[in-house]
Enzyme design. Structure first.
Site, PDB file in Angstrom:
ATOM      1  N   GLY A 111       2.669  85.441  40.780  1.00 26.72           N
ATOM      2  CA  GLY A 111       2.054  85.928  41.690  1.00 26.72           C
ATOM      3  C   GLY A 111       1.156  84.956  42.701  1.00 26.72           C
ATOM      4  O   GLY A 111       1.001  85.353  43.828  1.00 26.72           O
ATOM      5  N   GLU A 114       3.710  83.639  44.705  1.00 26.90           N
ATOM      6  CA  GLU A 114       4.265  84.663  45.802  1.00 26.90           C
ATOM      7  C   GLU A 114       3.240  84.802  46.766  1.00 26.90           C
ATOM      8  O   GLU A 114       3.488  85.363  48.028  1.00 26.90           O
ATOM      9  CB  GLU A 114       4.555  85.895  44.819  1.00 26.90           C
ATOM     10  N   GLU A 134       7.786  84.191  35.878  1.00 32.06           N
ATOM     11  CA  GLU A 134       7.893  85.789  35.398  1.00 32.06           C
ATOM     12  C   GLU A 134       8.779  86.046  34.236  1.00 32.06           C
ATOM     13  O   GLU A 134       8.509  86.528  33.300  1.00 32.06           O
ATOM     14  CB  GLU A 134       7.939  86.801  36.524  1.00 32.06           C
TER      15      GLU A 134
HETATM   16  N1  COA Z   1      -4.511  85.537  33.939  1.00 36.10           N
HETATM   17  C1  COA Z   1      -5.825  85.496  33.136  1.00 36.10           C
HETATM   18  N2  COA Z   1      -6.458  84.625  32.804  1.00 36.10           N
HETATM   19  C2  COA Z   1      -5.628  83.209  32.943  1.00 36.10           C
HETATM   20  C3  COA Z   1      -4.558  83.206  33.736  1.00 36.10           C
HETATM   21  C4  COA Z   1      -4.037  84.536  34.181  1.00 36.10           C
HETATM   22  N3  COA Z   1      -2.677  84.339  34.600  1.00 36.10           N
HETATM   23  N4  COA Z   1      -4.020  81.955  33.766  1.00 36.10           N
HETATM   24  C5  COA Z   1      -4.840  81.310  33.035  1.00 36.10           C
HETATM   25  N5  COA Z   1      -5.978  81.885  32.692  1.00 36.10           N
HETATM   26  C6  COA Z   1      -7.152  81.470  31.902  1.00 36.10           C
HETATM   27  C7  COA Z   1      -6.778  80.851  30.497  1.00 36.10           C
HETATM   28  O1  COA Z   1      -6.555  82.235  29.724  1.00 36.10           O
HETATM   29  C8  COA Z   1      -8.094  80.358  30.095  1.00 36.10           C
HETATM   30  O2  COA Z   1      -9.112  81.274  29.693  1.00 36.10           O
HETATM   31  P1  COA Z   1      -9.937  80.791  28.424  1.00 36.10           P
HETATM   32  O3  COA Z   1     -10.807  79.833  28.845  1.00 36.10           O
HETATM   33  O4  COA Z   1     -10.744  82.323  28.254  1.00 36.10           O
HETATM   34  O5  COA Z   1      -8.965  80.496  27.334  1.00 36.10           O
HETATM   35  C9  COA Z   1      -8.482  79.762  31.535  1.00 36.10           C
HETATM   36  O6  COA Z   1      -7.934  80.529  32.346  1.00 36.10           O
HETATM   37  C10 COA Z   1      -7.932  78.342  31.825  1.00 36.10           C
HETATM   38  O7  COA Z   1      -6.672  78.375  31.578  1.00 36.10           O
HETATM   39  P2  COA Z   1      -5.879  77.154  30.485  1.00 36.10           P
HETATM   40  O8  COA Z   1      -4.491  77.628  30.445  1.00 36.10           O
HETATM   41  O9  COA Z   1      -6.516  76.942  29.534  1.00 36.10           O
HETATM   42  O10 COA Z   1      -5.906  76.155  31.759  1.00 36.10           O
HETATM   43  P3  COA Z   1      -4.773  74.924  31.690  1.00 36.10           P
HETATM   44  O11 COA Z   1      -5.530  73.816  32.902  1.00 36.10           O
HETATM   45  O12 COA Z   1      -4.383  74.251  30.424  1.00 36.10           O
HETATM   46  O13 COA Z   1      -3.481  75.444  32.491  1.00 36.10           O
HETATM   47  C11 COA Z   1      -2.220  77.060  34.049  1.00 36.10           C
HETATM   48  C12 COA Z   1      -3.584  76.028  33.864  1.00 36.10           C
HETATM   49  C13 COA Z   1      -2.458  77.933  35.484  1.00 36.10           C
HETATM   50  C14 COA Z   1      -1.120  75.945  34.096  1.00 36.10           C
HETATM   51  C15 COA Z   1      -2.095  77.997  32.937  1.00 36.10           C
HETATM   52  O14 COA Z   1      -3.361  78.534  32.762  1.00 36.10           O
HETATM   53  C16 COA Z   1      -1.108  78.949  32.914  1.00 36.10           C
HETATM   54  O15 COA Z   1       0.203  78.545  32.736  1.00 36.10           O
HETATM   55  N6  COA Z   1      -1.516  80.169  33.315  1.00 36.10           N
HETATM   56  C17 COA Z   1      -0.385  81.353  33.148  1.00 36.10           C
HETATM   57  C18 COA Z   1       0.216  81.430  34.616  1.00 36.10           C
HETATM   58  C19 COA Z   1       1.253  82.298  34.752  1.00 36.10           C
HETATM   59  O16 COA Z   1       2.414  82.296  33.760  1.00 36.10           O
HETATM   60  N7  COA Z   1       1.286  83.366  35.340  1.00 36.10           N
HETATM   61  C20 COA Z   1       2.234  84.156  35.854  1.00 36.10           C
HETATM   62  C21 COA Z   1       1.751  85.563  35.962  1.00 36.10           C
HETATM   63  S1  COA Z   1       3.099  86.703  36.270  1.00 36.10           S
END
Ligand code: COA
Length: 260
Positions: A111, A114, A134
């Site tokens: 999102g 998006e 996704e």
């Molecule tokens: N929703 C809720 N929390 C999220 C999140 C999301 N979409 N993306 C990251 N967070 C949180 C993590 O759970 C973590 O929380 P914590 O400290 O309580 O464990 C915090 O944000 C930091 O994220 P982290 O993954 O440790 O940081 P990173 O620098 O290693 O990676 C990203 C950053 C953005 C690459 C990775 O968090 C990620 O891939 N997030 C998911 C993105 C995704 O697939 N979104 C699609 C949704 S449909």
């Protein structure tokens, strides 16, 4: 509680909205979406604002998409409503009556990308990763990603990105046409301000009508699109600004547009 969206006026006519949940990668929680919607409406109703920049707090993420922790606790019906709310918010961004620039300061995933696709122009910090991830969560992009990415870069590239769920870095994103510009991370906001400052010199009614003509015209056949363009052009004809543009040209000075 700290505000989930920072809203400020950078200089006259330019609004800056910053998603402000850096500890959660600026993910789109319900409360954040509520605040974002409120600010979008405020900005859209303010005739003095002529361009908006949308960015994220921190260096890691522009926006990591839906809040996956919030989502985990939802019933199926709540998920339906939540996906709808994200989609409507992105439509609101897309339909703002002024140019909206996404300053992508870090990861834009799901999102988050998006949301950037709902903006008119995307400038990204070098190294930022972007993707519609996704399908790796066994869902599909539900905030307009299947439609807007396909229209922006073509179905083949969009399918490759969506089916693989694999993010790309800025150079590849630029090559594919997902973004229009790359800036060094510490120069990203300045690049967005520079573009916004250039844009706001131009006629506000013209900007709104050009955006409408492109957005609506791209969804239809060329003849209908040309009719839409004519209708949009006609909106500029009775404006004082159009006359001011001609007078300023004759007087060899910069025009002063008022948006009417
Ligand atoms: N929703 C809720 N929390 C999220 C999140 C999301 N979409 N993306 C990251 N967070 C949180 C993590 O759970 C973590 O929380 P914590 O400290 O309580 O464990 C915090 O944000 C930091 O994220 P982290 O993954 O440790 O940081 P990173 O620098 O290693 O990676 C990203 C950053 C953005 C690459 C990775 O968090 C990620 O891939 N997030 C998911 C993105 C995704 O697939 N979104 C699609 C949704 S449909």
């Amino acid at each position: 509680m700290a505000s989930l969206i920072d809203f400020h006026i950078k200089q006259e006519h330019i609004a800056v909205l910053t998603l402000n949940r850096p500890e959660a990668m600026n993910a789109l929680s319900g409360p954040l979406l509520d605040e974002l919607n409120t600010h979008l409406e405020t900005i859209d109703n303010d005739d003095n604002i002529r361009a908006t920049i949308l960015t994220g707090a921190g260096e890691k993420a522009f926006c990591a998409g839906a809040d996956l922790k919030e989502r985990k606790e939802m019933t199926d019906m709540q998920v339906v409503r939540n996906v709808g709310k994200i989609g409507e918010t992105i439509c609101k961004v897309e339909n703002m009556n002024m140019p909206v620039i996404a300053a992508i300061n870090g990861a834009a995933l799901g999102g988050g990308l998006e949301l950037a696709l709902g903006c008119d122009i995307r400038i990204a910090a070098a190294g930022a990763k972007m993707g519609l991830t996704e399908t790796s969560l066994a869902i599909i992009p539900g905030g307009g990603g299947t439609q807007r990415l396909s229209r922006l870069i073509g179905t083949g590239h969009a399918k490759k990105l969506i089916f693989s769920a694999k993010p790309v870095r800025t150079e590849e994103a630029l090559r594919l046409g997902i973004i229009e510009e790359i800036a060094e991370p510490d120069a990203l906001l300045d690049a967005a301000y520079t573009l916004a400052a250039q844009i706001i010199q131009n006629g506000p009614v013209a900007l709104k009508q050009a955006k409408t003509a492109i957005n609506k015209g791209m969804q239809t056949d060329i003849n209908t699109g040309l009719s839409i363009e004519r209708l949009c052009y006609n909106e500029t004809i009775p404006t004082d600004d159009r006359k001011e543009g001609l007078v300023a040209f004759k007087e060899k000075r910069s025009p002063i547009y008022k948006g009417m």
